[in-house]
Design a protein around this motif. Structure first.
Motif, PDB file in Angstrom:
ATOM      1  N   ILE A  30       0.295 -12.985  -6.744  1.00  0.00           N
ATOM      2  CA  ILE A  30      -0.478 -11.749  -6.664  1.00  0.00           C
ATOM      3  C   ILE A  30       0.488 -10.573  -6.675  1.00  0.00           C
ATOM      4  O   ILE A  30       1.637 -10.704  -6.272  1.00  0.00           O
ATOM      5  CB  ILE A  30      -1.356 -11.738  -5.393  1.00  0.00           C
ATOM      6  CG1 ILE A  30      -2.428 -10.669  -5.480  1.00  0.00           C
ATOM      7  CG2 ILE A  30      -0.515 -11.607  -4.142  1.00  0.00           C
ATOM      8  CD1 ILE A  30      -3.504 -10.812  -4.413  1.00  0.00           C
ATOM      9  N   CYS A  31       0.003  -9.456  -7.157  1.00  0.00           N
ATOM     10  CA  CYS A  31       0.863  -8.289  -7.306  1.00  0.00           C
ATOM     11  C   CYS A  31       0.058  -7.030  -6.985  1.00  0.00           C
ATOM     12  O   CYS A  31      -1.050  -6.862  -7.481  1.00  0.00           O
ATOM     13  CB  CYS A  31       1.360  -8.258  -8.745  1.00  0.00           C
ATOM     14  SG  CYS A  31       2.469  -6.951  -9.108  1.00  0.00           S
ATOM     15  N   ASP A  32       0.612  -6.166  -6.140  1.00  0.00           N
ATOM     16  CA  ASP A  32       0.000  -4.880  -5.823  1.00  0.00           C
ATOM     17  C   ASP A  32       0.939  -3.774  -6.284  1.00  0.00           C
ATOM     18  O   ASP A  32       2.120  -3.764  -5.918  1.00  0.00           O
ATOM     19  CB  ASP A  32      -0.253  -4.739  -4.316  1.00  0.00           C
ATOM     20  CG  ASP A  32      -1.320  -5.696  -3.815  1.00  0.00           C
ATOM     21  OD1 ASP A  32      -2.233  -6.024  -4.592  1.00  0.00           O
ATOM     22  OD2 ASP A  32      -1.241  -6.110  -2.649  1.00  0.00           O
ATOM     23  N   VAL A  33       0.392  -2.840  -7.058  1.00  0.00           N
ATOM     24  CA  VAL A  33       1.175  -1.751  -7.637  1.00  0.00           C
ATOM     25  C   VAL A  33       0.540  -0.419  -7.258  1.00  0.00           C
ATOM     26  O   VAL A  33      -0.687  -0.296  -7.235  1.00  0.00           O
ATOM     27  CB  VAL A  33       1.227  -1.893  -9.187  1.00  0.00           C
ATOM     28  CG1 VAL A  33       1.792  -0.663  -9.853  1.00  0.00           C
ATOM     29  CG2 VAL A  33       2.018  -3.133  -9.574  1.00  0.00           C
ATOM     30  N   HIS A  34       1.382   0.560  -6.986  1.00  0.00           N
ATOM     31  CA  HIS A  34       0.934   1.930  -6.741  1.00  0.00           C
ATOM     32  C   HIS A  34       1.582   2.816  -7.801  1.00  0.00           C
ATOM     33  O   HIS A  34       2.798   2.784  -7.980  1.00  0.00           O
ATOM     34  CB  HIS A  34       1.355   2.380  -5.331  1.00  0.00           C
ATOM     35  CG  HIS A  34       0.965   3.780  -5.035  1.00  0.00           C
ATOM     36  ND1 HIS A  34       1.884   4.763  -4.806  1.00  0.00           N
ATOM     37  CD2 HIS A  34      -0.248   4.381  -4.936  1.00  0.00           C
ATOM     38  CE1 HIS A  34       1.260   5.907  -4.576  1.00  0.00           C
ATOM     39  NE2 HIS A  34      -0.034   5.693  -4.653  1.00  0.00           N
ATOM     40  N   GLU A  35       0.752   3.557  -8.529  1.00  0.00           N
ATOM     41  CA  GLU A  35       1.232   4.455  -9.582  1.00  0.00           C
ATOM     42  C   GLU A  35       0.865   5.891  -9.221  1.00  0.00           C
ATOM     43  O   GLU A  35      -0.262   6.163  -8.824  1.00  0.00           O
ATOM     44  CB  GLU A  35       0.593   4.096 -10.927  1.00  0.00           C
ATOM     45  CG  GLU A  35       0.867   2.680 -11.372  1.00  0.00           C
ATOM     46  CD  GLU A  35       0.024   2.248 -12.563  1.00  0.00           C
ATOM     47  OE1 GLU A  35       0.468   1.339 -13.279  1.00  0.00           O
ATOM     48  OE2 GLU A  35      -1.074   2.798 -12.781  1.00  0.00           O
ATOM     49  N   LYS A  36       1.828   6.796  -9.356  1.00  0.00           N
ATOM     50  CA  LYS A  36       1.591   8.230  -9.142  1.00  0.00           C
ATOM     51  C   LYS A  36       1.757   8.921 -10.496  1.00  0.00           C
ATOM     52  O   LYS A  36       2.743   8.700 -11.182  1.00  0.00           O
ATOM     53  CB  LYS A  36       2.608   8.824  -8.160  1.00  0.00           C
ATOM     54  CG  LYS A  36       2.476   8.311  -6.751  1.00  0.00           C
ATOM     55  CD  LYS A  36       3.471   8.954  -5.807  1.00  0.00           C
ATOM     56  CE  LYS A  36       3.065  10.303  -5.319  1.00  0.00           C
ATOM     57  NZ  LYS A  36       1.810  10.366  -4.603  1.00  0.00           N
TER      58      LYS A  36
END
Length: 180
Positions: free
Chosen positions: A125-131
């Motif tokens: 599983i992978c969690d990404v935060h993009e700004k």
């Protein structure tokens, strides 16, 4: 403390914020405008996006408009990020950079407009935060075909899970017909 490293693609920076570890876990800093400005990153961010992906997922390649930049932050998991230069006037047009990221590394990636990016999940599983410096609009997303032979990307996932819309993105020749 913040460490910023350039890459072979102009406008693509690898950022290593210092994290604190103790018996309770880890504490990681996010974006701090003053610290990042010391390295020339003076953009103002307008919107954020959180994405959770599962093993074998491939997202992208999404094209960042010239005027929009992004800070990519892996929160959890392991992935391979691919960034492609599609700026027609660039010396590195059509070239790509692959960056393996894992939550243990605590690295961020700054991507300037005019580049395309995508990633595939290597772990469970992978969690990404993009700004984003502009407002994220899923309906306005343009992309580049992830498996375009012109790009020669050797993705680490053999049978990726791909959204139907992304499987129909055009190849590099669509954006620069004279490229061959």
């Amino acid at each position: 403390m913040l460490s910023v490293h350039s890459t072979p693609l102009s406008g693509l920076l690898l950022i290593e914020p210092e994290s604190a570890h103790d018996v309770r876990g880890v504490e990681r800093p996010g974006f701090h405008p003053t610290q990042y400005a010391a390295f020339g990153i003076t953009t103002r961010f307008a919107s954020d996006r959180y994405v959770r992906s599962f093993q074998g997922s491939l997202r992208g390649l999404y094209i960042l408009p010239d005027e929009q930049h992004m800070l990519f932050n892996l929160i959890r998991g392991d992935l391979t990020l691919v960034v492609v230069d599609i700026r027609k006037a660039s010396k590195t047009f059509g070239q790509h950079q692959m960056i393996d990221l894992s939550e243990a590394q605590n690295k961020q990636v700054y991507i300037k407009g005019g580049l395309a990016y995508g990633y595939c999940v290597r772990g469970d599983i992978c969690d990404v935060h993009e700004k984003f410096t502009g407002f994220y609009d899923a309906d306005a997303i343009q992309g580049l075909f992830w498996k375009d032979a012109e790009l020669g990307i050797n993705w680490p996932v053999k049978f990726p899970l791909i959204a139907e819309k992304e499987s129909r993105f055009p190849g590099l020749k669509h954006y620069a017909p004279s490229y061959a």
